[in-house]
Scaffold this motif. Structure first.
Motif, short mmCIF file in Angstrom:
data_model
loop_
_atom_site.label_atom_id
_atom_site.label_comp_id
_atom_site.label_asym_id
_atom_site.label_seq_id
_atom_site.Cartn_x
_atom_site.Cartn_y
_atom_site.Cartn_z
N GLY A 289 35.74 45.97 51.98
CA GLY A 289 34.49 45.86 52.49
C GLY A 289 33.68 44.66 52.01
N VAL A 290 34.38 43.92 51.40
CA VAL A 290 33.87 42.51 50.84
C VAL A 290 33.93 41.19 51.93
N THR A 291 32.83 41.01 52.64
CA THR A 291 32.61 40.07 53.37
C THR A 291 31.16 39.46 53.32
N SER A 292 31.30 38.23 53.78
CA SER A 292 29.70 37.68 53.71
C SER A 292 28.80 38.41 54.50
N GLU A 293 29.16 38.80 55.90
CA GLU A 293 28.46 39.69 56.60
C GLU A 293 28.23 40.90 55.97
N SER A 294 28.81 41.72 55.27
CA SER A 294 28.46 42.90 54.71
C SER A 294 27.94 42.78 53.34
N ASN A 295 28.19 41.71 52.60
CA ASN A 295 27.15 41.70 51.46
C ASN A 295 25.66 41.41 52.01
N SER A 296 25.62 40.76 53.26
CA SER A 296 24.19 40.46 53.66
C SER A 296 23.66 41.74 54.21
N ARG A 297 24.47 42.42 54.74
CA ARG A 297 23.87 43.83 55.29
C ARG A 297 23.38 44.65 54.21
N SER A 298 24.14 44.80 53.06
CA SER A 298 23.83 45.64 52.02
C SER A 298 22.74 45.13 51.43
N ALA A 299 22.46 43.91 51.24
CA ALA A 299 21.27 43.53 50.60
C ALA A 299 19.92 43.86 51.35
N LEU A 300 20.07 43.59 52.53
CA LEU A 300 19.05 44.07 53.53
C LEU A 300 18.83 45.47 53.46
N PHE A 301 19.80 46.26 53.56
CA PHE A 301 19.58 47.62 53.69
C PHE A 301 18.85 48.00 52.45
N ALA A 302 19.51 47.57 50.88
CA ALA A 302 18.89 47.80 49.88
C ALA A 302 17.54 47.74 49.70
N PHE A 303 17.02 46.35 50.18
CA PHE A 303 15.65 45.97 49.93
C PHE A 303 14.71 46.74 50.80
N GLU A 304 15.25 47.01 52.30
CA GLU A 304 14.34 47.78 53.06
C GLU A 304 14.12 49.32 52.50
N ASN A 305 15.39 49.87 51.80
CA ASN A 305 15.46 51.04 51.13
C ASN A 305 14.25 51.22 49.97
N VAL A 306 14.22 50.22 49.18
CA VAL A 306 13.46 50.03 48.15
C VAL A 306 11.97 50.27 48.64
N ASN A 307 11.70 49.50 49.86
CA ASN A 307 10.23 49.59 50.41
C ASN A 307 9.82 50.93 50.82
N ARG A 308 11.04 51.62 51.29
CA ARG A 308 10.66 53.18 51.87
C ARG A 308 10.36 53.92 50.69
#
Length: 329
Positions: A289-308
């Motif tokens: 699961g470790v790619t630059s793309e997946s790391n970017s998606r997981s970071a975006l998802f995490a911050f968006e979920n915190v906002n929620r």
């Protein structure tokens, strides 16, 4: 409004920089090593609105001091190291990465399946040893196309894998404790079956289920006996899902044809682990699961979920919904 977020992690600096690059401007980020002393972790986390875990583990003595935390968010799909019951008792929702790594993991499954079926590693070794074209006429190698492919666990990764398998015209079946709706099954061109039928009929079996009390050694001696002689099993979930002693026996006695493991019961494996010596096994170091793309998606998802969570909107990919409802009622 400023939002205080503590990231508890042992991420390398380059990944930390990547994660931070996606943080909203109103987020005040505090990063602390997950190996730091407990008192330092408490000090870093106690006033946070949310905690993001690079490694899905945190001591309860830290969380017990975190009275403002509205979300415990992992950057990973796995969360089995967390004490879900205890965390739920203090009313903190836990969310995983929402399938951010589904594209990466599904590609790794296909990569392993192709290498095993085509004998890529054997051919590579022969080429390095100047044994050019040795063994290629043995017809022990095949194609992934049109194979019967069984997926155990139809979450985000299982669905993404099924989608990619359409290009190989595989006959895809799945087993899950939940049924997909008919529209999704039709879109993915898959059919639900029993675990027994999936084991008996599949040429390739890929595991995508969480590790818990019910799934520990989910695949063992009895399951290997049900599989085809030419079957390949691939595990990119968690090591404990496969009984590795039973797997070693099945491979040595040619009950099945091969295995691909991105995860193992002991990580890293012991130096004398017999699975490392077999030529019909591909082992990778828990990196599917470790790619630059997946790391970017997981970071975006995490911050968006915190906002929620802060906005009191529905938090996505919560893994302890039932437990929270139990302890809050």
């Amino acid at each position: 409004m400023k939002i205080s977020v503590t990231i508890l992690s042992r991420m390398p600096p380059e990944r930390s920089r990547l994660v931070l690059s996606y943080a909203p401007e109103n987020f005040e980020i505090n990063i602390i090593e997950s190996s730091a002393p407990i008192d330092l972790q408490i000090n870093a986390c106690k006033d946070a609105d949310a905690i993001i875990l690079g490694t899905p583990n945190i001591d309860m003595s830290v969380l017990n001091e975190c009275h403002k935390v509205k979300l415990l968010q992992t950057l990973s799909a796995g969360y089995e190291e967390l004490n879900i019951e205890a965390i739920s008792k203090i009313g903190i929702p836990i969310a995983n990465n929402g399938g951010s790594n589904a594209g990466a993991v599904s590609e790794q499954v296909l990569s392993i399946a192709l290498m095993l079926i085509r004998g890529t590693l054997k051919h590579w070794e022969n080429a390095k040893e100047k044994k050019w074209r040795e063994g290629i006429r043995d017809l022990n190698f095949g194609e992934l196309g049109n194979k019967k492919f069984g997926i155990v666990g139809m979450g985000p990764i299982g669905k993404e894998l099924a989608k990619k398998l359409q290009g190989f015209q595989c006959e895809v079946s799945y087993y899950d404790i939940n049924f997909l709706d008919p529209i999704t099954e039709n879109e993915l061109n898959i059919s639900r079956t029993t675990l027994n039928n999936l084991l008996k009929n599949s040429d390739v079996i890929s595991l995508h289920i969480p590790l818990n009390e019910k799934t520990y050694h989910f695949i063992g001696k009895n399951e290997f006996l049900k599989m085809k002689k030419n079957a390949i099993i691939i595990n990119t979930s968690r090591g404990g899902i496969i009984d590795e002693i039973a797997l070693l026996k099945a491979l040595k006695e040619e009950q099945i044809a091969g295995a691909g493991l991105d995860v193992m019961e002991s990580e890293p494996p012991k130096e004398n682990d017999a699975l490392l010596e077999l030529n019909n096994v591909i082992i990778t170091p828990h990196m599917a699961g470790v790619t630059s793309e997946s790391n970017s998606r997981s970071a975006l998802f995490a911050f968006e979920n915190v906002n929620r969570a802060i906005a009191k909107k529905e938090i996505l990919s919560v893994v302890n919904t039932k437990e929270l409802l139990t302890y809050r009622s």
